[in-house]
Design a protein around this motif. Sequence first.
Motif, PDB file in Angstrom:
ATOM      1  N   UNK A   1      30.480  39.233  41.628  1.00 31.31           N
ATOM      2  CA  UNK A   1      30.166  39.944  40.379  1.00 31.31           C
ATOM      3  C   UNK A   1      29.405  39.037  39.411  1.00 31.31           C
ATOM      4  N   UNK A   2      29.906  37.825  39.236  1.00 29.12           N
ATOM      5  CA  UNK A   2      29.309  36.901  38.277  1.00 29.12           C
ATOM      6  C   UNK A   2      27.884  36.536  38.692  1.00 29.12           C
ATOM      7  N   UNK A   3      27.680  36.233  39.972  1.00 26.59           N
ATOM      8  CA  UNK A   3      26.351  35.852  40.454  1.00 26.59           C
ATOM      9  C   UNK A   3      25.395  37.036  40.388  1.00 26.59           C
ATOM     10  N   UNK A   4      25.870  38.207  40.818  1.00 28.06           N
ATOM     11  CA  UNK A   4      25.007  39.385  40.842  1.00 28.06           C
ATOM     12  C   UNK A   4      24.630  39.813  39.427  1.00 28.06           C
ATOM     13  N   UNK A   5      25.602  39.727  38.516  1.00 31.97           N
ATOM     14  CA  UNK A   5      25.332  40.092  37.122  1.00 31.97           C
ATOM     15  C   UNK A   5      24.242  39.192  36.529  1.00 31.97           C
ATOM     16  N   UNK A   6      24.333  37.887  36.825  1.00 30.58           N
ATOM     17  CA  UNK A   6      23.335  36.950  36.291  1.00 30.58           C
ATOM     18  C   UNK A   6      21.979  37.137  36.961  1.00 30.58           C
TER      19      UNK A   6
ATOM     20  N   UNK B   1      38.663  30.461  33.601  1.00 35.94           N
ATOM     21  CA  UNK B   1      37.211  30.293  33.741  1.00 35.94           C
ATOM     22  C   UNK B   1      36.659  29.394  32.640  1.00 35.94           C
ATOM     23  N   UNK B   2      37.143  29.590  31.419  1.00 33.91           N
ATOM     24  CA  UNK B   2      36.700  28.760  30.296  1.00 33.91           C
ATOM     25  C   UNK B   2      37.158  27.316  30.471  1.00 33.91           C
ATOM     26  N   UNK B   3      38.425  27.125  30.863  1.00 34.10           N
ATOM     27  CA  UNK B   3      38.974  25.775  31.041  1.00 34.10           C
ATOM     28  C   UNK B   3      38.282  25.030  32.180  1.00 34.10           C
ATOM     29  N   UNK B   4      37.901  25.773  33.224  1.00 31.25           N
ATOM     30  CA  UNK B   4      37.284  25.142  34.404  1.00 31.25           C
ATOM     31  C   UNK B   4      35.776  24.973  34.256  1.00 31.25           C
TER      32      UNK B   4
ATOM     33  N   UNK C   1      44.126  36.987  46.404  1.00 29.81           N
ATOM     34  CA  UNK C   1      43.531  35.693  46.049  1.00 29.81           C
ATOM     35  C   UNK C   1      42.116  35.582  46.613  1.00 29.81           C
ATOM     36  N   UNK C   2      41.920  35.763  47.943  1.00 31.97           N
ATOM     37  CA  UNK C   2      40.526  35.745  48.419  1.00 31.97           C
ATOM     38  C   UNK C   2      39.703  36.924  47.911  1.00 31.97           C
ATOM     39  N   UNK C   3      40.354  38.086  47.755  1.00 32.28           N
ATOM     40  CA  UNK C   3      39.637  39.271  47.271  1.00 32.28           C
ATOM     41  C   UNK C   3      39.101  39.048  45.862  1.00 32.28           C
ATOM     42  N   UNK C   4      39.987  38.558  44.981  1.00 33.41           N
ATOM     43  CA  UNK C   4      39.549  38.304  43.604  1.00 33.41           C
ATOM     44  C   UNK C   4      38.525  37.180  43.535  1.00 33.41           C
ATOM     45  N   UNK C   5      38.738  36.145  44.356  1.00 36.68           N
ATOM     46  CA  UNK C   5      37.779  35.041  44.365  1.00 36.68           C
ATOM     47  C   UNK C   5      36.404  35.542  44.794  1.00 36.68           C
ATOM     48  N   UNK C   6      36.368  36.364  45.859  1.00 37.63           N
ATOM     49  CA  UNK C   6      35.100  36.932  46.334  1.00 37.63           C
ATOM     50  C   UNK C   6      34.529  37.886  45.295  1.00 37.63           C
ATOM     51  N   UNK C   7      35.387  38.787  44.804  1.00 35.67           N
ATOM     52  CA  UNK C   7      34.913  39.800  43.871  1.00 35.67           C
ATOM     53  C   UNK C   7      34.325  39.192  42.602  1.00 35.67           C
ATOM     54  N   UNK C   8      35.082  38.282  41.962  1.00 31.84           N
ATOM     55  CA  UNK C   8      34.624  37.728  40.695  1.00 31.84           C
ATOM     56  C   UNK C   8      33.397  36.828  40.882  1.00 31.84           C
ATOM     57  N   UNK C   9      33.334  36.117  42.027  1.00 34.28           N
ATOM     58  CA  UNK C   9      32.174  35.265  42.287  1.00 34.28           C
ATOM     59  C   UNK C   9      30.925  36.111  42.533  1.00 34.28           C
TER      60      UNK C   9
ATOM     61  N   UNK D   1      28.495  28.765  38.279  1.00 32.79           N
ATOM     62  CA  UNK D   1      29.677  27.920  38.453  1.00 32.79           C
ATOM     63  C   UNK D   1      30.655  28.615  39.405  1.00 32.79           C
ATOM     64  N   UNK D   2      30.326  28.657  40.707  1.00 32.75           N
ATOM     65  CA  UNK D   2      31.103  29.465  41.638  1.00 32.75           C
ATOM     66  C   UNK D   2      32.493  28.896  41.898  1.00 32.75           C
ATOM     67  N   UNK D   3      32.660  27.586  41.816  1.00 37.08           N
ATOM     68  CA  UNK D   3      33.988  26.994  42.025  1.00 37.08           C
ATOM     69  C   UNK D   3      34.930  27.412  40.897  1.00 37.08           C
ATOM     70  N   UNK D   4      34.459  27.302  39.665  1.00 33.44           N
ATOM     71  CA  UNK D   4      35.278  27.681  38.512  1.00 33.44           C
ATOM     72  C   UNK D   4      35.578  29.180  38.536  1.00 33.44           C
ATOM     73  N   UNK D   5      34.591  29.986  38.915  1.00 34.15           N
ATOM     74  CA  UNK D   5      34.784  31.430  38.968  1.00 34.15           C
ATOM     75  C   UNK D   5      35.792  31.811  40.045  1.00 34.15           C
ATOM     76  N   UNK D   6      35.705  31.164  41.208  1.00 36.56           N
ATOM     77  CA  UNK D   6      36.654  31.437  42.291  1.00 36.56           C
ATOM     78  C   UNK D   6      38.062  31.028  41.909  1.00 36.56           C
TER      79      UNK D   6
END
Length: 296
Positions: A188-193, A100-103, A178-186, A111-116
């Motif tokens: 989570x990140x958007x909802x948290x913000x 996430x930091x590198x991307x 892979x899709x689960x984590x991509x969906x989950x982290x995206x 930054x949904x692409x980097x998060x996914x």
Amino acid sequence: MAEEIDYEALSPNAGLGINMLAGAFAGISEHAVMYPVDSIKTRMQVFATSPAAVYTGIGNAFTRISSTEGMRALWRGVSSVILGAGPAHAVQFGTLEAVKELAGGNAAGNQWVATSLAGASAAITSDALMNPFDVIKQRMQVHKSEFRSVFACARTVFMKEGITAFYVSYPTTLMITIPSNAVQFTVYDHLKKWINPRGEYSPTTHMIAGAVSGGVAAAVTTPLDVAKTILQTRGTARETELRNVRGLADAFRVIWRRDGIKGFGRGLTPRVLTHMPSNALCWLSYEFFKVAIREA
């Protein structure tokens, strides 16, 4: 009086070691708490020949398992999860934060692409460690399992089926995580913000965002999870068709032939009910330990 933690002043990336240690604590907490419901989910997804192993719902499964086998049966195999969850989640969260930091995922805005990308990368690395432990766990969860020890189960599976038994479901697992984590982290990140735009330390925010993101990810990947369960428990099956399932396509054909479209939703309710509170706890623990370890 202890100095108050300035959560906003902390760097978004805590460092690989801290992220991995926080992830290990979070992973163990997540899996252990909701383990009985996960056991019920596994049993509901297995195509059982015995009427005693066919359940109509969570309540029915809980009552029948606890009354005929005892409450301890719902915890059978939990030690496998604890052994695997620590290192697997350490790698998962370490990879997540590093990628996430590198991307550029820690830059301003969503930054949904980097998060996914970070979520998908985390899935690949963590599942490589966790998959064998997950196979052992499910072999111990099934109805009338012969195994009571993680090491005895691992030894028996290896002797009878070889090392491939521990990874036959790995491609399917990746297709889930892979899709689960991509969906989950995206999510989570958007909802948290969205809930907490100021970025303050907010356990309530982490729990809500974690629960919602976990529930969404679990629901959309349930069909793949049913196939994974069939692959991971094939060695315990009595029917030749189930024992000879070799991959995702075979598993899907079996599900469709035996149960039609509804077969792909087997265990949906306990899966979602497992993931919502466990993911809420996981993210709550992760965010807490990430701060606590840095301040220790």
